[in-house]
Scaffold this active site. Structure first.
Site, PDB file in Angstrom:
ATOM      1  N   HIS A 176       0.558  -1.169  -0.191  1.00 15.04           N
ATOM      2  CA  HIS A 176       0.110   0.045  -0.085  1.00 15.04           C
ATOM      3  C   HIS A 176       0.731   1.240   0.140  1.00 15.04           C
ATOM      4  O   HIS A 176       0.991   1.718   0.740  1.00 15.04           O
ATOM      5  CB  HIS A 176      -0.822  -0.306   1.224  1.00 15.04           C
ATOM      6  CG  HIS A 176      -1.778  -0.788   1.364  1.00 15.04           C
ATOM      7  ND1 HIS A 176      -2.202  -1.430   2.476  1.00 15.04           N
ATOM      8  CD2 HIS A 176      -2.624  -2.287   0.148  1.00 15.04           C
ATOM      9  CE1 HIS A 176      -4.022  -1.980   1.891  1.00 15.04           C
ATOM     10  NE2 HIS A 176      -3.628  -2.338   0.259  1.00 15.04           N
ATOM     11  N   HIS A 182     -11.900  -8.756  -6.670  1.00 15.23           N
ATOM     12  CA  HIS A 182     -11.038  -7.400  -5.934  1.00 15.23           C
ATOM     13  C   HIS A 182     -10.375  -6.236  -7.168  1.00 15.23           C
ATOM     14  O   HIS A 182      -8.672  -7.482  -7.512  1.00 15.23           O
ATOM     15  CB  HIS A 182     -10.696  -7.344  -4.479  1.00 15.23           C
ATOM     16  CG  HIS A 182     -10.304  -6.545  -4.311  1.00 15.23           C
ATOM     17  ND1 HIS A 182     -10.483  -5.379  -4.169  1.00 15.23           N
ATOM     18  CD2 HIS A 182      -9.065  -6.271  -3.317  1.00 15.23           C
ATOM     19  CE1 HIS A 182      -9.984  -3.995  -3.491  1.00 15.23           C
ATOM     20  NE2 HIS A 182      -8.916  -5.256  -2.652  1.00 15.23           N
ATOM     21  N   GLU A 203      -8.104  -4.083  -6.871  1.00 21.05           N
ATOM     22  CA  GLU A 203      -6.812  -3.589  -6.187  1.00 21.05           C
ATOM     23  C   GLU A 203      -5.731  -4.147  -7.119  1.00 21.05           C
ATOM     24  O   GLU A 203      -5.558  -4.961  -7.614  1.00 21.05           O
ATOM     25  CB  GLU A 203      -6.492  -3.812  -4.592  1.00 21.05           C
ATOM     26  CG  GLU A 203      -5.797  -3.339  -4.176  1.00 21.05           C
ATOM     27  CD  GLU A 203      -5.886  -2.838  -2.358  1.00 21.05           C
ATOM     28  OE1 GLU A 203      -5.237  -2.560  -2.276  1.00 21.05           O
ATOM     29  OE2 GLU A 203      -6.185  -3.880  -1.840  1.00 21.05           O
ATOM     30  N   ASP A 232      -3.387  -5.358  -6.040  1.00 20.99           N
ATOM     31  CA  ASP A 232      -2.546  -6.238  -5.938  1.00 20.99           C
ATOM     32  C   ASP A 232      -2.959  -7.722  -6.540  1.00 20.99           C
ATOM     33  O   ASP A 232      -1.973  -8.975  -6.719  1.00 20.99           O
ATOM     34  CB  ASP A 232      -1.809  -6.299  -4.636  1.00 20.99           C
ATOM     35  CG  ASP A 232      -3.173  -6.242  -3.847  1.00 20.99           C
ATOM     36  OD1 ASP A 232      -3.622  -5.278  -4.012  1.00 20.99           O
ATOM     37  OD2 ASP A 232      -3.223  -7.163  -3.105  1.00 20.99           O
ATOM     38  N   HIS A 284     -12.331  -5.511   1.891  1.00 20.55           N
ATOM     39  CA  HIS A 284     -12.209  -3.617   2.303  1.00 20.55           C
ATOM     40  C   HIS A 284     -11.579  -2.578   1.407  1.00 20.55           C
ATOM     41  O   HIS A 284     -11.628  -1.692   1.646  1.00 20.55           O
ATOM     42  CB  HIS A 284     -10.678  -4.027   3.168  1.00 20.55           C
ATOM     43  CG  HIS A 284      -8.917  -4.128   2.335  1.00 20.55           C
ATOM     44  ND1 HIS A 284      -8.454  -2.692   1.965  1.00 20.55           N
ATOM     45  CD2 HIS A 284      -8.876  -4.600   1.825  1.00 20.55           C
ATOM     46  CE1 HIS A 284      -7.966  -3.033   1.202  1.00 20.55           C
ATOM     47  NE2 HIS A 284      -7.810  -4.231   0.464  1.00 20.55           N
ATOM     48  N   ASP A 294      -9.712 -10.649   0.354  1.00 16.49           N
ATOM     49  CA  ASP A 294      -8.520 -10.214   1.195  1.00 16.49           C
ATOM     50  C   ASP A 294      -8.825 -10.790   2.510  1.00 16.49           C
ATOM     51  O   ASP A 294      -8.092 -11.208   3.504  1.00 16.49           O
ATOM     52  CB  ASP A 294      -8.897  -8.826   1.415  1.00 16.49           C
ATOM     53  CG  ASP A 294      -7.495  -8.575   0.066  1.00 16.49           C
ATOM     54  OD1 ASP A 294      -6.616  -9.338  -0.241  1.00 16.49           O
ATOM     55  OD2 ASP A 294      -7.969  -6.752   0.034  1.00 16.49           O
ATOM     56  N   TYR A 319      -2.392  -8.037  10.289  1.00 15.99           N
ATOM     57  CA  TYR A 319      -3.406  -8.149   9.361  1.00 15.99           C
ATOM     58  C   TYR A 319      -4.560  -7.479   9.552  1.00 15.99           C
ATOM     59  O   TYR A 319      -5.468  -6.070   8.813  1.00 15.99           O
ATOM     60  CB  TYR A 319      -3.504  -8.890   8.089  1.00 15.99           C
ATOM     61  CG  TYR A 319      -4.533  -8.814   6.879  1.00 15.99           C
ATOM     62  CD1 TYR A 319      -3.153  -8.506   5.994  1.00 15.99           C
ATOM     63  CD2 TYR A 319      -5.379  -9.352   6.697  1.00 15.99           C
ATOM     64  CE1 TYR A 319      -3.939  -8.332   4.407  1.00 15.99           C
ATOM     65  CE2 TYR A 319      -5.779  -9.335   5.088  1.00 15.99           C
ATOM     66  CZ  TYR A 319      -5.100  -9.055   3.705  1.00 15.99           C
ATOM     67  OH  TYR A 319      -5.711  -8.511   3.354  1.00 15.99           O
ATOM     68  N   HIS A 339      -3.934 -13.850   0.232  1.00 13.95           N
ATOM     69  CA  HIS A 339      -2.519 -13.042   0.218  1.00 13.95           C
ATOM     70  C   HIS A 339      -2.369 -14.573   1.067  1.00 13.95           C
ATOM     71  O   HIS A 339      -2.906 -14.557   2.728  1.00 13.95           O
ATOM     72  CB  HIS A 339      -2.449 -12.269   1.102  1.00 13.95           C
ATOM     73  CG  HIS A 339      -3.037 -10.942  -0.433  1.00 13.95           C
ATOM     74  ND1 HIS A 339      -1.362 -10.292  -1.021  1.00 13.95           N
ATOM     75  CD2 HIS A 339      -4.216  -9.922   0.142  1.00 13.95           C
ATOM     76  CE1 HIS A 339      -2.267  -9.648  -1.931  1.00 13.95           C
ATOM     77  NE2 HIS A 339      -3.799  -8.963  -0.936  1.00 13.95           N
TER      78      HIS A 339
END
Length: 395
Positions: free
Chosen positions: A23, A79, A81, A83, A145, A164, A192, A225
């Site tokens: 991030h 998701h 994002e 990554d 999130h 996530d 996390y 992850h």
């Protein structure tokens, strides 16, 4: 690297051993991470998520060794994002018409990231995709999130692809929760949660209750992850329910920043006062300027009470303390007692500033923390010890 999880499901992700910041510079990943992508082979073939963009070329080349890309019938983007979606542009150059299943927000964000109008198929909670012997059921997890987040349940294998949720930034080639060091695993899991999911704890509780109400069998939780939960996967669900409920241990954490050690001495004296009242409580001290901020946040998350101290600088407080206070305001800790302390040379605003910031973070603040001129003398140390006693007695 790939490995078969079941006859139908293969992990095709990337372990990132070198990752140390995530991030941007907001999250420390001292044990690396992984970007978990899953390939499902049934009558139809499905790819769930991709990897971070620096590994896009490697990901696509490895995927070609695993399967003819043209055999992929559907892509599920749980998701958007980077990554998780970073390899999509390169992959879609190879198979441009492949449908991408995602939430409505997911389609918007993927378009915002990559400025491509791919073949998006938007889904919501309860929608299904039949792929032969298996049915995939989609569960929106809005704000867990990101606004687009969702999970996917595969009935034939009883696997929840949880995105996530339930993950960790933790690199391991052992891949499963029962194979890795349990202390390391749960250190990374609580870190996390504390740093990423705490702001959404009410949503975590409601979403877990919603999923549990479906009474689905569960053999594995396949995260985005870290390791995959196969041994008693419900244990991490139970932990999330515990962590989401204004979690605290019998711990008090003191965070300070100091120019010439005055606030360090104050912190140590306050800690001495606390321990004189309760020798069973765990007391931890951290210098905000030289301690990893995410580790500090994790310790604050575990604490029933927190104290912040700083020297007064230019009628304000020191940078590292101010940064952490801004973080906890956004994270939104619940049901924690708090207090401030500080030192000064001529203007002395630090305690009042910290108290206001603790109130802004919705913490229960005990006002009137010690403020010492220059360096605490014997009387100043005594004042701090007495404040520590009073703070402990008021918990």
């Amino acid at each position: 690297m790939s490995f078969k999880m079941t006859d139908k499901v293969t992990w095709v992700g990337k372990i990132d051993w070198e990752l140390r910041r995530f991030h941007g510079d907001e999250y420390s990943t001292d044990r690396g991470s992984s970007y978990n992508s899953y390939l499902i082979r049934d009558e139809k073939t499905v790819l769930i998520d991709t990897v971070w963009h620096p590994f896009a070329e490697e990901f696509v080349e490895n995927l070609k060794k695993e399967i003819d890309l043209n055999e992929i019938d559907y892509i599920i983007a749980q998701h958007s994002e980077i990554d998780h979606s970073g390899a999509l542009p390169l992959l879609m150059k190879e198979i441009p018409n492949t449908p991408i299943y995602c939430t409505e927000n997911g389609a918007k964000i993927l378009k915002g990231h990559f400025h491509e109008d791919w073949n998006f198929v938007t889904v919501k909670t309860g929608d299904t995709l039949n792929i032969g012997e298996s049915t995939l059921t989609f569960v929106e997890a809005r704000m867990l999130h990101w606004p687009d987040s969702m999970m996917t349940y595969m009935d034939s294998e009883a696997i929840l692809f949880s995105n996530d949720a339930f993950g960790q930034h933790y690199a391991s080639d052992l891949m499963y929760n029962d194979s890795v060091d349990q202390c390391e695993l749960f250190e990374e899991a609580i870190k996390y949660y504390a740093n990423i999911l705490t702001p959404f704890s009410a949503l975590v509780t409601n979403k877990i209750k919603e999923v549990l109400s479906l009474e689905l069998p569960l053999n594995m939780i396949a995260t985005s992850h870290g390791v995959i939960w196969r041994d008693n996967p419900a244990q991490i669900i139970e932990k999330y329910m515990e962590w989401a409920d204004a979690y605290q241990e019998n711990q008090i954490t003191l965070v300070y920043d100091t120019m010439w050690n005055a606030t360090r001495k104050m912190a140590e004296a306050i800690a001495k006062g606390i321990k004189s009242i309760d020798d069973t409580v765990t007391v931890k001290l951290f210098n905000a300027a030289n301690t990893d901020k995410n580790d500090v946040i994790t310790e604050l998350f575990k604490s029933k009470a927190i104290l912040f101290g700083s020297s007064t600088v230019n009628k304000g407080i020191m940078n590292a303390t101010g940064g952490l206070l801004e973080m906890i305001k956004g994270i939104g800790f619940k049901k924690k007692k708090a207090a401030a302390f500080g030192s000064y040379g001529w203007s002395g605003e630090s305690v009042k500033i910290i108290e206001e910031k603790l109130k802004d973070a919705k913490l229960d603040v005990m006002e009137g923390g010690p403020l010492v001129l220059w360096n605490p003398d014997e009387e100043g140390i005594k004042e701090c010890i007495e404040f520590g006693k009073k703070f402990a007695q008021n918990l």
